[in-house]
Design a protein around this motif. Structure first.
Motif, PDB file in Angstrom:
ATOM      1  N   TYR A 147       1.110  -1.182  -0.050  1.00 39.91           N
ATOM      2  CA  TYR A 147       0.014  -0.106  -0.122  1.00 39.91           C
ATOM      3  C   TYR A 147       0.947   1.028   0.029  1.00 39.91           C
ATOM      4  N   GLU A 148       0.333   2.233  -0.732  1.00 39.66           N
ATOM      5  CA  GLU A 148       1.155   3.407  -0.512  1.00 39.66           C
ATOM      6  C   GLU A 148       0.050   4.716  -0.557  1.00 39.66           C
ATOM      7  N   LEU A 149       0.197   5.455   0.385  1.00 44.27           N
ATOM      8  CA  LEU A 149      -0.843   6.408   0.892  1.00 44.27           C
ATOM      9  C   LEU A 149      -0.193   7.898   0.654  1.00 44.27           C
ATOM     10  N   PHE A 150      -1.186   8.666  -0.059  1.00 39.60           N
ATOM     11  CA  PHE A 150      -0.946   9.883  -0.650  1.00 39.60           C
ATOM     12  C   PHE A 150      -1.686  10.990  -0.061  1.00 39.60           C
ATOM     13  N   LYS A 151      -1.041  11.878   0.679  1.00 39.00           N
ATOM     14  CA  LYS A 151      -1.878  12.953   1.182  1.00 39.00           C
ATOM     15  C   LYS A 151      -2.341  14.298   0.441  1.00 39.00           C
ATOM     16  N   GLU A 152      -3.312  13.977  -0.380  1.00 37.82           N
ATOM     17  CA  GLU A 152      -3.680  15.281  -1.453  1.00 37.82           C
ATOM     18  C   GLU A 152      -5.098  15.018  -1.425  1.00 37.82           C
ATOM     19  N   SER A 153      -5.738  16.345  -2.079  1.00 40.49           N
ATOM     20  CA  SER A 153      -7.112  16.553  -2.265  1.00 40.49           C
ATOM     21  C   SER A 153      -7.299  16.286  -3.467  1.00 40.49           C
ATOM     22  N   LEU A 154      -7.975  15.099  -3.940  1.00 44.87           N
ATOM     23  CA  LEU A 154      -8.285  14.872  -5.383  1.00 44.87           C
ATOM     24  C   LEU A 154      -9.865  14.239  -5.247  1.00 44.87           C
ATOM     25  N   THR A 155     -10.493  14.438  -6.420  1.00 48.84           N
ATOM     26  CA  THR A 155     -11.618  13.769  -6.607  1.00 48.84           C
ATOM     27  C   THR A 155     -11.463  12.177  -6.675  1.00 48.84           C
ATOM     28  N   TRP A 156     -12.639  11.523  -6.201  1.00 48.65           N
ATOM     29  CA  TRP A 156     -12.633  10.134  -6.546  1.00 48.65           C
ATOM     30  C   TRP A 156     -11.924   9.630  -7.749  1.00 48.65           C
ATOM     31  N   GLU A 157     -12.458  10.159  -9.044  1.00 48.17           N
ATOM     32  CA  GLU A 157     -12.145   9.730 -10.356  1.00 48.17           C
ATOM     33  C   GLU A 157     -10.572  10.233 -10.404  1.00 48.17           C
ATOM     34  N   GLU A 158     -10.165  11.024 -10.192  1.00 45.78           N
ATOM     35  CA  GLU A 158      -8.557  11.599 -10.083  1.00 45.78           C
ATOM     36  C   GLU A 158      -7.795  10.734  -9.407  1.00 45.78           C
ATOM     37  N   ALA A 159      -8.177  10.605  -8.191  1.00 43.85           N
ATOM     38  CA  ALA A 159      -7.448   9.335  -7.163  1.00 43.85           C
ATOM     39  C   ALA A 159      -7.230   8.247  -8.038  1.00 43.85           C
ATOM     40  N   SER A 160      -8.234   7.799  -8.523  1.00 36.77           N
ATOM     41  CA  SER A 160      -8.366   6.399  -9.265  1.00 36.77           C
ATOM     42  C   SER A 160      -7.383   6.368 -10.253  1.00 36.77           C
ATOM     43  N   ARG A 161      -7.745   7.391 -11.254  1.00 36.49           N
ATOM     44  CA  ARG A 161      -6.833   7.523 -12.285  1.00 36.49           C
ATOM     45  C   ARG A 161      -5.315   7.518 -11.983  1.00 36.49           C
ATOM     46  N   ARG A 162      -5.083   8.331 -10.953  1.00 32.42           N
ATOM     47  CA  ARG A 162      -3.547   8.372 -10.288  1.00 32.42           C
ATOM     48  C   ARG A 162      -2.997   7.037 -10.007  1.00 32.42           C
ATOM     49  N   CYS A 163      -3.798   5.990  -9.321  1.00 30.10           N
ATOM     50  CA  CYS A 163      -3.357   4.844  -9.123  1.00 30.10           C
ATOM     51  C   CYS A 163      -3.151   4.157 -10.265  1.00 30.10           C
ATOM     52  N   GLN A 164      -4.072   4.025 -11.074  1.00 33.99           N
ATOM     53  CA  GLN A 164      -3.897   3.254 -12.443  1.00 33.99           C
ATOM     54  C   GLN A 164      -2.712   3.608 -13.094  1.00 33.99           C
ATOM     55  N   GLU A 165      -2.446   4.853 -13.084  1.00 30.91           N
ATOM     56  CA  GLU A 165      -1.361   5.299 -13.888  1.00 30.91           C
ATOM     57  C   GLU A 165      -0.032   4.794 -13.438  1.00 30.91           C
ATOM     58  N   MET A 166       0.042   4.406 -11.940  1.00 30.01           N
ATOM     59  CA  MET A 166       1.225   3.835 -11.420  1.00 30.01           C
ATOM     60  C   MET A 166       1.388   2.674 -11.286  1.00 30.01           C
ATOM     61  N   GLY A 167       0.227   1.948 -12.101  1.00 32.04           N
ATOM     62  CA  GLY A 167       0.072   0.460 -12.085  1.00 32.04           C
ATOM     63  C   GLY A 167      -0.526  -0.091 -11.031  1.00 32.04           C
ATOM     64  N   GLY A 168      -1.343   0.377 -10.270  1.00 30.89           N
ATOM     65  CA  GLY A 168      -2.067   0.196  -9.080  1.00 30.89           C
ATOM     66  C   GLY A 168      -3.493   0.132  -9.339  1.00 30.89           C
ATOM     67  N   HIS A 169      -4.069   0.485  -8.054  1.00 31.49           N
ATOM     68  CA  HIS A 169      -5.566   0.888  -7.989  1.00 31.49           C
ATOM     69  C   HIS A 169      -5.997   1.123  -6.604  1.00 31.49           C
ATOM     70  N   LEU A 170      -7.052   1.869  -6.628  1.00 26.92           N
ATOM     71  CA  LEU A 170      -7.319   2.458  -5.173  1.00 26.92           C
ATOM     72  C   LEU A 170      -7.653   1.173  -4.102  1.00 26.92           C
ATOM     73  N   ALA A 171      -7.146   1.450  -3.104  1.00 21.78           N
ATOM     74  CA  ALA A 171      -7.010   0.194  -2.273  1.00 21.78           C
ATOM     75  C   ALA A 171      -8.371  -0.512  -1.920  1.00 21.78           C
ATOM     76  N   THR A 172      -8.411  -1.886  -1.653  1.00 24.32           N
ATOM     77  CA  THR A 172      -9.785  -2.508  -1.123  1.00 24.32           C
ATOM     78  C   THR A 172      -9.528  -3.097   0.136  1.00 24.32           C
ATOM     79  N   ILE A 173     -10.555  -3.054   0.934  1.00 29.27           N
ATOM     80  CA  ILE A 173     -10.449  -3.710   2.371  1.00 29.27           C
ATOM     81  C   ILE A 173     -11.417  -4.724   2.380  1.00 29.27           C
ATOM     82  N   THR A 174     -10.470  -5.959   2.590  1.00 30.98           N
ATOM     83  CA  THR A 174     -11.568  -7.335   2.698  1.00 30.98           C
ATOM     84  C   THR A 174     -11.176  -7.976   4.142  1.00 30.98           C
ATOM     85  N   SER A 175     -10.535  -7.218   5.120  1.00 26.93           N
ATOM     86  CA  SER A 175     -10.398  -7.903   6.200  1.00 26.93           C
ATOM     87  C   SER A 175     -10.250  -6.938   7.435  1.00 26.93           C
TER      88      SER A 175
END
Length: 759
Positions: free
Chosen positions: A626-654
């Motif tokens: 996981y990598e946390l970024f302290k930045e004020s973005l919309t959900w769509e902007e944050a999702s795009r940023r993660c995908q451009e880095m090769g990841g995705h917005l984190a999911t919590i399953t436990s």
């Protein structure tokens, strides 16, 4: 012979002495019949003593002469015995006898019979004369041989120098004559034997050259082994071109039989056609056949007669072979660049589609000799690029597919069942082991990522089953996002989308979508279902981006279309070529591409700007994190940023993942964190959540009365946020609008998002 006791003379036949009666038989055996003098230590009795002869005068000692083999020399003169004082004259002195032939015995302890033959005086000098004679002969013979050897070497050197001079000036017959003279004088040295072989080859006498080389083959490690191998290969090479391959004309391959290694280099092979030099591209050998591939000039018409002349040049000696062929009949081919990948720059991987211009069928069987590429980078000069490999996509690489499904409220529950069935069957048929990956996007009023790009068929099926109908139709926006996500994957890619109605929600227009898809080099395939679709607009989008359009009445027809699209993509060619390593990998470049092979010929000029992908610079590494970024973005902007880095917005399953992410947030004083999830209505009107990865939504940590799906002002809330609100019990989940800061600006200071990177 004398008696050993009394000294009386004997005849040699008596058994007893007639004077003293001494037995003689045993004495004769021990002494031998060659005894010539009586024993000197015996004195006969006075009564039997013979008459004493007058004492002879002393005789001077004479040197003993070596007797010859034919005539023995006289025995040496003996001095008279010395008369001891007090003895009667003549007592103990044997009578004087003439010399007798036979060996001379040295005195022994038992008398003459026990002695050994004594060496004659002067015997040590006998060997001296023969040794001197032999030495003189050896010196003479050695001198003669040395003179002869020097003379032979001088003649040899003179002959090979004349042969070398004749060889250098091209007088090959004289060179052979001189080298053969040297060969007759003595064995040829390696360099001279190779030179003679060259002279024979220059006269096209391959048999004599081969025989000469076989007489003294060189071994690996010898200084001239490489030259020896090349000359021997020229000797046994077939006397004419055995076959000509024109399948990839104007790239031609000449084939000649050769059952020995053929180590000639490109610089030692030349080809001319109709007086024009051709570029030799490759010299290979396989299964006893040498293949020489070269680029000739284009033919003005089909079945044009050509006669290539092949020249081999080794160490100044040239040998020619001639061939004969006709240029093939050409069918026009249509060439299209689909996409590029610069993740391993300066190697550029280009994906081409080559089809028959008449039938539209894929041209199969093309290889690296079929493509020629000229490239100009950002206004420079056109330069020929080396084509490293050409492979069909099928069996060599995977396909990245973005499935975009309409789930607006115009889709009935029955039709949604068909859609889920067809999509599930399609993803189950993908070749994930070879590299296929897929993503599922669904759209209604917004675009939702039902399952991020993966090769896990279980996650894809779960994401498909999470689709439920609702809202309006944001078709153009969904395809736009599909192009973006597919492009990030790199390699061969496409978007397959279907809709049953008119777009009534998108921010993007059809023309914006077309320009963007072409810039991103991602073709779009569209299937229209039902009577409400805008067929002309959808067809225009598909055909303008390199895709195709279908109209169907029954959603079950999707299955056949999905498979047809997949097969068409698998017919692409992966063409790898070496670009300019000094240029920017994302620089705009102009390409001139020609293809010729399998009876087809086509060409294309195009301009391309490579796009970034998550595969660039070695791709994403580091394992799950996981990598946390302290930045004020919309959900769509944050999702795009993660995908451009090769990841995705984190999911919590436990709970464990929940604790890990909240600890990271508290360490950086972040209170509001975007997660990779949505909320949707099910068919009964209930709100439920689902993750962008297609994972099961079993673990939940909703705040009280959440998810609500609507904010207090009535704005739709589709996205999941993890926040820390003490009034509601600390860290918990809430569904939020895309841009909550627009409604509550004070949230900006505590906003952030967590990207999750898979292994």
């Amino acid at each position: 012979m004398f008696c050993y006791r009394c000294g009386a003379q004997l005849t040699g036949t008596e058994k007893f002495c007639g004077h003293c009666g001494a037995p003689l038989e045993e004495a004769l055996k021990s002494v031998g019949q060659d005894q010539t003098s009586p024993p000197q230590d015996q004195t006969p009795p006075a009564a039997e003593q013979p008459v004493h002869e007058p004492e002879p005068a002393p005789v001077e000692e004479q040197p003993v002469q070596q007797p010859t083999a034919q005539e023995p020399g006289p025995a040496p003169a003996q001095e008279p015995p010395i008369q001891e004082p007090g003895t009667p004259p003549g007592w103990g002195v044997p009578p004087t006898q003439p010399p007798q032939p036979g060996p001379v015995y040295a005195p022994g302890p038992g008398g003459p019979g026990n002695g050994q033959p004594s060496a004659p005086k002067g015997g040590k000098k006998k060997w001296l004369l023969p040794v001197v004679i032999v030495a003189a002969l050896a010196v003479g013979i050695g001198g003669f041989l040395l003179y002869r050897n020097i003379s032979t070497n001088q003649a040899y050197q003179q002959a090979v120098e004349q042969g070398r001079a004749a060889l250098n000036r091209g007088s090959y017959a004289q060179a052979v004559e001189y080298y053969e003279q040297a060969r007759n004088l003595r064995g040829l040295e390696n360099a001279d034997r190779l030179a003679l072989a060259e002279a024979y080859l220059a006269q096209d006498n391959r048999t004599a050259a081969a025989r000469l080389l076989e007489e003294g083959p060189l071994q690996e490690g010898d200084e001239q082994y490489a030259l020896y191998q090349k000359l021997y290969a020229m000797c046994i090479l077939s006397p004419e071109v055995d076959d000509v391959d024109t399948d990839n004309f104007p790239v031609v391959t000449l084939k000649l039989d050769c059952d020995q290694p053929f180590p000639l280099e490109l610089s030692e092979v030349g080809i001319r056609e109709d007086g024009q030099d051709c570029e030799v591209q490759e010299v290979t050998q396989e299964d006893g056949q040498v293949e020489i591939t070269y680029l000739t000039f284009d033919a003005e018409y089909s079945e044009e007669h050509r006669q290539p002349v092949l020249t081999f040049s080794v160490d100044g000696i040239s040998m020619e072979r001639e061939g004969d062929y006709y240029t093939p009949y050409f069918v026009p081919a249509r060439l299209r660049l689909v996409s590029t990948d610069v993740s391993e720059y300066p190697v550029v991987r280009a994906y081409f589609q080559v089809v028959d211009d008449y039938s539209g069928e894929t041209v199969e069987g093309l290889d690296s000799n079929a493509f020629r590429i000229m490239e100009r980078v950002e206004g420079g000069e056109y330069l020929a690029r080396e084509v490293k490999s050409v492979l069909p996509l099928e069996g060599n690489d995977g396909l990245k597919i973005d499935l975009v499904a309409d789930k607006s409220d115009s889709i009935t529950e029955y039709d949604m069942g068909k859609i889920k069935t067809v999509m599930t069957e399609f993803v189950q048929e993908l070749d994930f082991a070879l590299g296929d990956r897929a993503e599922v996007l669904a759209f209604d009023s917004i675009v939702q990522q039902m399952c991020y790009y993966t090769d896990d068929v279980g996650l894809l099926v779960n994401g498909i089953n999470n689709m439920s109908t609702d809202g309006l139709t944001a078709f153009y926006d969904a395809v736009y996002d599909g192009v973006t996500n597919a492009t990030l994957q790199g390699g061969a890619r496409c978007v397959i989308a279907f809709t049953d109605g008119m777009d009534n929600r998108s921010r993007h227009t059809p023309e914006e979508l077309i320009r963007y898809a072409n810039t991103q080099q991602t073709p779009v395939y569209i299937i229209g279902v039902g009577n409400s679709v805008e067929t002309s607009t959808l067809r225009h989008i598909a055909e303008s981006t390199g895709g195709r359009y279908w109209y169907i009445d029954d959603l079950y027809d999707l299955e056949a279309i999905f498979q047809q699209i997949y097969d068409e993509q698998m017919d692409y060619y992966i063409v790898e070529y070496e670009s300019d390593s000094a240029a920017d990998s994302y620089a705009t470049r102009d390409l001139q591409v020609k293809v010729s092979g399998q009876g087809y010929r086509g060409e294309s000029e195009l301009t391309v700007t490579p796009v970034r992908s998550i595969r660039d610079d070695g791709g994403v590494g580091g394992g799950h994190r996981y990598e946390l970024f302290k930045e004020s973005l919309t959900w769509e902007e944050a999702s795009r940023r993660c995908q451009e880095m090769g990841g995705h917005l984190a999911t919590i399953t436990s709970q464990e993942e929940m604790d890990q992410i909240t600890a990271m947030a508290e360490a950086q004083d972040v209170k509001y964190i975007w997660l990779g999830g949505y909320t949707s209505y099910d068919d009964a009107g209930n709100v439920f959540g689902h993750w962008v990865t297609g994972e099961a939504f079993n673990f939940q940590a909703w705040s009280a009365n959440e998810p609500s799906r609507q904010d207090q002002d009535g704005t739709e809330e589709w996205y999941i946020m993890l926040w820390n609100i003490k009034a509601v019990g600390g860290w918990c989940w809430n569904d939020q609008r895309n841009d909550p800061v627009s409604a509550v600006p004070t949230m900006a200071d505590g906003m952030g998002f967590v990207c999750e990177f898979e292994e």
